[in-house]
Design a protein around this motif. Structure first.
Motif, PDB file in Angstrom:
ATOM      1  N   VAL A 100       1.044  -1.075   0.074  1.00  0.00           N
ATOM      2  CA  VAL A 100       0.141   0.060  -0.118  1.00  0.00           C
ATOM      3  C   VAL A 100       0.766   1.798   0.087  1.00  0.00           C
ATOM      4  CG1 VAL A 100      -2.424   1.572   1.354  1.00  0.00           C
ATOM      5  CG2 VAL A 100      -1.913  -0.911   1.106  1.00  0.00           C
ATOM      6  N   SER A 101       1.520   0.752   0.886  1.00  0.00           N
ATOM      7  CA  SER A 101       2.407   2.680   0.618  1.00  0.00           C
ATOM      8  C   SER A 101       3.834   2.834  -0.061  1.00  0.00           C
ATOM      9  CB  SER A 101       3.547   2.264   2.390  1.00  0.00           C
ATOM     10  OG  SER A 101       4.578   1.705   2.224  1.00  0.00           O
ATOM     11  N   GLY A 102       4.365   1.279  -1.100  1.00  0.00           N
ATOM     12  CA  GLY A 102       5.767   1.898  -1.670  1.00  0.00           C
ATOM     13  C   GLY A 102       7.079   1.682  -1.035  1.00  0.00           C
ATOM     14  N   GLY A 103       6.474   1.156   0.115  1.00  0.00           N
ATOM     15  CA  GLY A 103       8.127   1.035   0.863  1.00  0.00           C
ATOM     16  C   GLY A 103       8.652  -0.756   0.729  1.00  0.00           C
ATOM     17  N   ASP A 104       9.427  -0.615   1.251  1.00  0.00           N
ATOM     18  CA  ASP A 104      10.685  -1.855   1.395  1.00  0.00           C
ATOM     19  C   ASP A 104       9.614  -2.406   2.489  1.00  0.00           C
ATOM     20  OD1 ASP A 104      12.722  -3.356   2.492  1.00  0.00           O
ATOM     21  OD2 ASP A 104      12.951  -3.496   0.869  1.00  0.00           O
ATOM     22  N   PRO A 105       9.296  -4.063   2.117  1.00  0.00           N
ATOM     23  CA  PRO A 105       8.295  -4.465   3.888  1.00  0.00           C
ATOM     24  C   PRO A 105       9.319  -4.970   4.338  1.00  0.00           C
ATOM     25  CG  PRO A 105       8.581  -5.831   1.079  1.00  0.00           C
ATOM     26  CD  PRO A 105       9.677  -4.282   1.123  1.00  0.00           C
ATOM     27  N   ILE A 106      10.810  -5.726   3.807  1.00  0.00           N
ATOM     28  CA  ILE A 106      11.628  -5.982   4.943  1.00  0.00           C
ATOM     29  C   ILE A 106      11.726  -4.859   5.914  1.00  0.00           C
ATOM     30  CG2 ILE A 106      13.718  -6.967   5.762  1.00  0.00           C
ATOM     31  CD1 ILE A 106      12.020  -8.467   3.752  1.00  0.00           C
ATOM     32  N   ARG A 107      12.125  -3.336   5.960  1.00  0.00           N
ATOM     33  CA  ARG A 107      12.422  -2.640   6.606  1.00  0.00           C
ATOM     34  C   ARG A 107      10.994  -2.023   7.493  1.00  0.00           C
ATOM     35  NH1 ARG A 107      15.069   2.288   3.663  1.00  0.00           N
ATOM     36  NH2 ARG A 107      14.253   1.895   2.003  1.00  0.00           N
ATOM     37  N   THR A 108       9.674  -2.065   6.546  1.00  0.00           N
ATOM     38  CA  THR A 108       8.392  -1.268   7.214  1.00  0.00           C
ATOM     39  C   THR A 108       8.153  -3.131   8.240  1.00  0.00           C
ATOM     40  OG1 THR A 108       7.528  -1.310   5.052  1.00  0.00           O
ATOM     41  CG2 THR A 108       6.616  -2.192   6.914  1.00  0.00           C
ATOM     42  N   GLY A 109       8.801  -4.187   8.069  1.00  0.00           N
ATOM     43  CA  GLY A 109       8.485  -4.873   9.054  1.00  0.00           C
ATOM     44  C   GLY A 109       8.980  -5.053  10.213  1.00  0.00           C
ATOM     45  N   PHE A 110      10.490  -4.353  10.153  1.00  0.00           N
ATOM     46  CA  PHE A 110      11.459  -4.571  11.419  1.00  0.00           C
ATOM     47  C   PHE A 110      11.241  -3.228  12.179  1.00  0.00           C
ATOM     48  CE2 PHE A 110      14.518  -6.865   8.978  1.00  0.00           C
ATOM     49  CZ  PHE A 110      15.089  -7.737  10.362  1.00  0.00           C
ATOM     50  N   THR A 111      10.370  -1.909  11.244  1.00  0.00           N
ATOM     51  CA  THR A 111      10.095  -0.535  11.798  1.00  0.00           C
ATOM     52  C   THR A 111       8.445  -1.382  12.779  1.00  0.00           C
ATOM     53  OG1 THR A 111      11.166   0.470  10.144  1.00  0.00           O
ATOM     54  CG2 THR A 111       8.919   1.541  11.701  1.00  0.00           C
ATOM     55  N   ALA A 112       8.382  -1.993  11.645  1.00  0.00           N
ATOM     56  CA  ALA A 112       6.160  -2.647  12.963  1.00  0.00           C
ATOM     57  C   ALA A 112       7.162  -3.176  14.512  1.00  0.00           C
ATOM     58  CB  ALA A 112       5.584  -3.278  11.649  1.00  0.00           C
ATOM     59  N   PHE A 113       8.267  -4.044  13.804  1.00  0.00           N
ATOM     60  CA  PHE A 113       8.344  -5.107  14.801  1.00  0.00           C
ATOM     61  C   PHE A 113       8.699  -4.002  16.448  1.00  0.00           C
ATOM     62  CE2 PHE A 113      10.967  -7.699  17.436  1.00  0.00           C
ATOM     63  CZ  PHE A 113      10.497  -8.491  18.251  1.00  0.00           C
ATOM     64  N   PHE A 114       9.541  -2.974  15.675  1.00  0.00           N
ATOM     65  CA  PHE A 114      10.466  -1.861  16.565  1.00  0.00           C
ATOM     66  C   PHE A 114       8.905  -1.456  17.433  1.00  0.00           C
ATOM     67  CE2 PHE A 114      12.069   2.430  17.439  1.00  0.00           C
ATOM     68  CZ  PHE A 114      12.697   1.907  18.482  1.00  0.00           C
ATOM     69  N   TYR A 115       7.695  -1.089  16.294  1.00  0.00           N
ATOM     70  CA  TYR A 115       6.831  -0.490  17.711  1.00  0.00           C
ATOM     71  C   TYR A 115       5.823  -1.431  18.409  1.00  0.00           C
ATOM     72  CZ  TYR A 115       7.345   3.500  13.994  1.00  0.00           C
ATOM     73  OH  TYR A 115       7.413   4.968  13.438  1.00  0.00           O
ATOM     74  N   SER A 116       6.342  -2.406  17.541  1.00  0.00           N
ATOM     75  CA  SER A 116       5.156  -3.619  19.074  1.00  0.00           C
ATOM     76  C   SER A 116       6.406  -4.351  19.944  1.00  0.00           C
ATOM     77  CB  SER A 116       4.924  -4.574  17.466  1.00  0.00           C
ATOM     78  OG  SER A 116       4.320  -3.820  16.691  1.00  0.00           O
ATOM     79  N   LEU A 117       7.021  -3.715  20.534  1.00  0.00           N
ATOM     80  CA  LEU A 117       8.024  -3.817  21.215  1.00  0.00           C
ATOM     81  C   LEU A 117       7.019  -4.014  22.483  1.00  0.00           C
ATOM     82  CD1 LEU A 117      11.711  -1.741  20.698  1.00  0.00           C
ATOM     83  CD2 LEU A 117      10.659  -4.939  20.675  1.00  0.00           C
ATOM     84  N   ARG A 118       6.201  -3.087  22.642  1.00  0.00           N
ATOM     85  CA  ARG A 118       5.489  -3.065  23.529  1.00  0.00           C
ATOM     86  C   ARG A 118       4.585  -4.344  24.281  1.00  0.00           C
ATOM     87  NH1 ARG A 118       2.764  -2.024  19.374  1.00  0.00           N
ATOM     88  NH2 ARG A 118       0.212  -1.915  19.247  1.00  0.00           N
ATOM     89  N   THR A 119       4.174  -5.030  22.749  1.00  0.00           N
ATOM     90  CA  THR A 119       3.394  -5.832  22.518  1.00  0.00           C
ATOM     91  C   THR A 119       3.887  -7.663  22.887  1.00  0.00           C
ATOM     92  OG1 THR A 119       2.316  -5.171  20.861  1.00  0.00           O
ATOM     93  CG2 THR A 119       1.564  -7.432  21.008  1.00  0.00           C
ATOM     94  N   VAL A 120       5.635  -7.250  22.456  1.00  0.00           N
ATOM     95  CA  VAL A 120       6.333  -8.419  22.761  1.00  0.00           C
ATOM     96  C   VAL A 120       6.496  -8.153  24.691  1.00  0.00           C
ATOM     97  CG1 VAL A 120       8.693  -8.604  22.301  1.00  0.00           C
ATOM     98  CG2 VAL A 120       7.573  -8.033  21.241  1.00  0.00           C
ATOM     99  N   ALA A 121       6.868  -7.472  25.075  1.00  0.00           N
ATOM    100  CA  ALA A 121       7.190  -6.907  26.598  1.00  0.00           C
ATOM    101  C   ALA A 121       5.646  -7.870  27.248  1.00  0.00           C
ATOM    102  CB  ALA A 121       6.945  -5.424  26.976  1.00  0.00           C
ATOM    103  N   LEU A 122       5.119  -7.377  27.001  1.00  0.00           N
ATOM    104  CA  LEU A 122       3.483  -7.911  27.676  1.00  0.00           C
ATOM    105  C   LEU A 122       3.534  -8.999  28.071  1.00  0.00           C
ATOM    106  CD1 LEU A 122       0.869  -5.210  26.677  1.00  0.00           C
ATOM    107  CD2 LEU A 122       1.169  -5.619  28.828  1.00  0.00           C
ATOM    108  N   PRO A 123       4.027  -9.803  27.263  1.00  0.00           N
ATOM    109  CA  PRO A 123       3.988 -11.630  27.470  1.00  0.00           C
ATOM    110  C   PRO A 123       4.889 -12.216  29.022  1.00  0.00           C
ATOM    111  CG  PRO A 123       3.349 -11.726  25.882  1.00  0.00           C
ATOM    112  CD  PRO A 123       3.792 -10.015  26.404  1.00  0.00           C
TER     113      PRO A 123
END
Length: 878
Positions: free
Chosen positions: A641-664
């Protein structure tokens, strides 16, 4: 994806994006022959109607049509799923999409027959295969069914589940081999026994996972499909933009809230990304987010839709069956982590906007003011819902059995009233996010146009949480109301607008929407139906072989018995498996193998880990697999959708999702975060829940600020470390308390019975048991968690299943009472060896300081960080 030197991908067209969703969720085949297209649509429609029928058989026609039990409905459910999988999903990307090859017809009919055979000959199977005497014909049909199911899984879900399922089948059949560790070796099942366990019996393919898909998941997916077809998805997105779009970085905040709301109606991360992302991502890019950041925000918010109550993914319903608790309990435990995760994501987006000094779209508004308005609205909604509960209670007291009829009439009047209000405003159109002159709506313009969409959600919540009905029945009532709304909203709006001549055509359009919604709901279920059936292979293998029990020992060896290391290993295992498995299948595999391991190792470290916490731990890491490169499908969809790089998008999304990783990790060490042990039926329990929510929210915001490197100003490394330390202390103050004061005091085993009689009922104590291992004869040990349930010490011992024989200063254990949880936990000990199994250690809880005392130094440290950053602050924090 592109030769762009910056590594950006090509931005897909709307048609390509819809094809991406279809190829993943509902099948990419679109036959050019209208009769074939009608056949696929007709089968999907028939599947939806069948599911609606079995969901509530106590209707007026039940006396004329036989009621089917679960062992009969599951094969029919799988028959539809397999046939549609081969008709709707091409074998390969290069396979024809405009017609259905002969091979696919053969596989569809063969797979459908193998599944339908289980329904057609259920009585015969009960007398033969399920009594341990399968016939050769049944074995052939079962073997063919398994092979065709694995191929259907490959088409609908990719190769991962097919490979995992095949490996489990080979392991169950072979038992030993150079690739099979000695720890999990076994004699191997005969071919007949393997097919009997996997296909002909009720515990394999047709076991609990497929039963959950049949009874619960289909209705919730159908409910979401109908809501979306009625226009609720666009309404929720518009409402989010009206409320948050005017803020700094508003499109990203609206994307988060809009995805949270559309998570109610879409169980698919990819569909959620594409549906909301086509509007939100261009607007995020307009205010200053990069391609990858815009896609990452959408990914992080869309994937989290699966953990948002009251409508969670299929895994939530599997928890009900695997753990043996009600769905309302699952919602209770999942609520706080899900909500604070979304609040933190909104705050992360806000921090990104502050760091980049992003402008607002249109006239800027106060973020803090919007938060205050939200909480006021939440309080009003809560008060209204509470008043409704008392109103219904009063009606029941006065009207008795007529209450249901009166409530239906009142619901109808409310629906008509809300629809008449909506009719006074123009219907919401989908905006073009690339329009340079886009005008953001206001809440006043949007909220009244779709309030009637809230009614079926309210009905769902009412029956789940107030009436305490089953998820299936609650979803049936909500879906029934949705069927009525989708058919009637168009003609009624025409009437209210004085367009009587259009009523007939609008009624026809309503039935068209209904048909399309029923078809879309069924097509979205193909992958889930096949996945839950294929995952049953893993469940059956775990129950028929030693892998389930012995894997605990393997993980314990790898982790050195250290719980935090073991949790990291389990999390990595979930992520690796989830790179190719859908969330549901990933959850089934990892929870079957690992959930009990988390609980047992936690007990050995002195932690009482609730089983629900272990299951939620696995579930959270399972959904992260949709984000994580290299196979994060949601990240690839967002990049498209964005025209961005999928791998970099995935790593950035994982960084934004650190809170979801920490919660468990946090709720494993502090189960209060999931409201475990909190009684919401009392005032004290509600106050405790409010305190936990406020504290956890505050801690999560500090965690987000630390990981983003920005609080009141850009943070220095030591300031981020201090914020992390404060957040950790607010989340799990008991960790610090355990370092200062032990949570238990030791009691000599000889005094166990006396001490047990003195404890308050319900107190949990820890018992360390030592004795010879049944397989090796070497001394082994384990830790039991025992509840003091009963009036006297002897009653409590009897209720636990323990058989104790005091001998001086030692207490010998005999084989526990058969069928108790204790017998299962001590099954690896040899109670008939020369060396006795004995009670080595007894630990009972002791009075300690309140853990919250550590909030004081944490808040002082926070105050210091605030003082340091105030000198560098150049813009308001909110």
């Amino acid at each position: 994806m592109s030769d762009n030197p910056k590594g950006e991908g090509r931005q897909f067209s709307d048609e390509e994006l819809q094809d991406l969703v279809a190829s993943t969720d509902s099948g990419a085949r679109a036959p050019t022959n209208p009769n074939l297209a009608k056949l696929i649509a007709g089968l999907a429609l028939a599947w939806s109607l069948f599911q609606l029928w079995i969901a509530q058989p106590q209707l007026w026609f039940a006396q004329y049509v036989p009621v089917l039990n679960s062992s009969e409905t599951r094969p029919i459910h799988l028959t539809f799923a397999i046939v549609l999988a081969f008709l709707a999903y091409p074998a390969f990307k290069s396979s024809p999409r405009g017609h259905i090859p002969v091979v696919d017809w053969i596989l569809a009919l063969g797979g459908g027959f193998c599944a339908f055979y289980i329904f057609l000959f259920s009585d015969h199977l009960a007398m033969t295969a399920r009594s341990g005497l399968p016939t050769p014909t049944q074995v052939v049909i079962g073997a063919a069914g398994l092979l065709i199911l694995l191929e259907a899984s490959r088409r609908a879900l990719g190769p991962a589940l097919t490979i995992v399922g095949s490996l489990f089948l080979l392991y169950a059949y072979m038992g030993t081999g150079w690739l099979i560790p000695e720890l999990i070796e076994h004699e191997g099942l005969s071919f007949t026994a393997l097919i009997n366990a996997q296909w002909l019996d009720t515990a394999g393919v047709f076991g609990i996972p497929l039963g959950v898909s049949t009874a619960f998941v289909f209705l919730f997916v159908l409910f979401g499909s109908l809501l979306d077809k009625a226009g609720a998805g666009n309404y929720f997105i518009k409402l989010a933009f009206a409320g948050l779009g005017h803020l700094r970085g508003g499109p990203a905040k609206a994307a988060v809230v809009g995805s949270a709301m559309t998570g109610l109606i879409s169980g698919s991360s990819i569909a959620n990304v594409v549906t909301t992302g086509t509007f939100t991502i261009p607007l995020m890019k307009r205010v200053g987010f990069s391609n990858e950041q815009a896609g990452s925000v959408e990914v992080a918010s869309s994937v989290n839709g699966q953990i948002m109550p009251p409508v969670m993914g299929a895994a939530a319903f599997l928890m009900v069956e695997f753990i043996g608790i009600s769905y309302i309990e699952v919602i209770k435990h999942a609520f706080i982590p899900a909500v604070i995760s979304y609040i933190a994501l909104v705050y992360i987006v806000h921090l990104e906007a502050l760091k980049k000094d992003m402008p607002a779209l249109g006239e800027s508004k106060s973020f803090l003011g919007m938060i205050v308005k939200f909480f006021i609205g939440f309080a009003i909604a809560g008060a209204g819902f509470t008043a409704l509960i008392y109103l219904v209670g009063a009606l029941r007291a006065g009207l008795g059995d007529l209450t249901g009829v009166v409530m239906m009439a009142l619901l109808g009047l409310v629906y008509l009233g809300l629809l008449s209000v909506a009719a006074r405003r123009p219907d919401l159109e989908e905006d073009d996010p690339n329009d340079p002159n886009i005008k953001l709506p206001t809440v006043g313009e949007v909220y009244a146009t779709g309030l009637h969409y809230v009614l079926p959600i309210l009905v769902l919540v009412w029956f789940l949480m107030v009436e305490r009905q089953s998820p299936a029945k609650s979803a049936f009532y909500a879906t029934s109301l949705m069927l009525f709304i989708i058919v009637t909203q168009r003609p009624l709006k025409a009437l209210f607008r004085g367009l009587g001549g259009e009523v007939a055509s609008e009624m026809k359009n309503g039935f068209t929407d209904l048909r399309d919604g029923l078809i879309a709901g069924a097509r979205n279920m193909i992958g889930i139906g096949v996945a839950t059936a294929a995952a049953g292979i893993i469940v059956a293998t775990v129950t028929k072989t030693p892998i389930g029990t012995e894997l605990a020992g393997l993980v314990e060896q790898l982790s050195g018995g250290i719980l935090i290391v073991m949790l990291i290993l389990v999390g990595l295992f979930s992520l690796i498996l989830g790179m190719g498995l859908p969330t549901t299948a990933n959850y089934i595999v990892v929870s079957s193998l690992m959930a009990s391991v988390v609980v047992s190792l936690g007990a050995q470290e002195g932690l009482i880990v609730p089983l629900i916490a272990a299951h939620l731990f696995v579930f959270y890491f399972g959904i992260m697999a949709d984000v994580t490169p290299p196979v994060g499908l949601a990240s690839f969809a967002a990049a498209a959708v964005s025209g961005g790089d999928p791998i970099r998008t995935g790593f950035t999304a994982f960084f934004y999702s650190l809170r979801t990783v920490a919660l468990p990790f946090l709720f494993i060490f502090n189960p209060t975060l999931i409201l475990y042990g909190v009684d919401l039926g009392t005032t004290a329990g509600i106050l405790q829940a409010v305190f936990v929510f406020v504290t956890a929210t505050f801690a999560m915001l500090l965690f987000a600020a630390a990981t983003q490197g920005y609080f009141l100003a850009r943070s220095r490394i030591y300031e981020s470390a201090a914020l992390l330390l404060v957040a950790f202390t607010l989340f799990v103050p008991n960790v610090w308390l355990d370092m200062v004061q032990s949570p238990f005091r030791e009691v000599p085993p000889a005094q166990f019975e006396q001490t047990l009689g003195e404890l308050d009922e319900g107190t949990r104590i820890r018992l360390r048991v030592e004795g010879p291992d049944f397989n090796t004869g070497e001394t082994a040990e384990t830790t039991l968690v025992m509840n003091a349930e009963g009036a006297t010490a002897q009653e409590r011992i009897d209720n636990s299943g323990l058989m104790l024989f005091p001998e001086g200063d030692t207490v010998r254990l005999d084989e526990p009472m058969f069928g108790t949880a204790t017998a299962e936990k001590l099954s690896d000990f040899d109670f008939y060896a020369d060396d006795p199994v004995r009670l080595a250690e007894v630990q009972v809880p002791q009075d300690r300081l309140p853990a919250q005392i550590f909030y004081i130094p944490a808040l002082l440290l926070l105050g210091l960080v605030i003082l340091l950053q105030r000198h560098r602050q150049t813009k308001p924090a909110f």
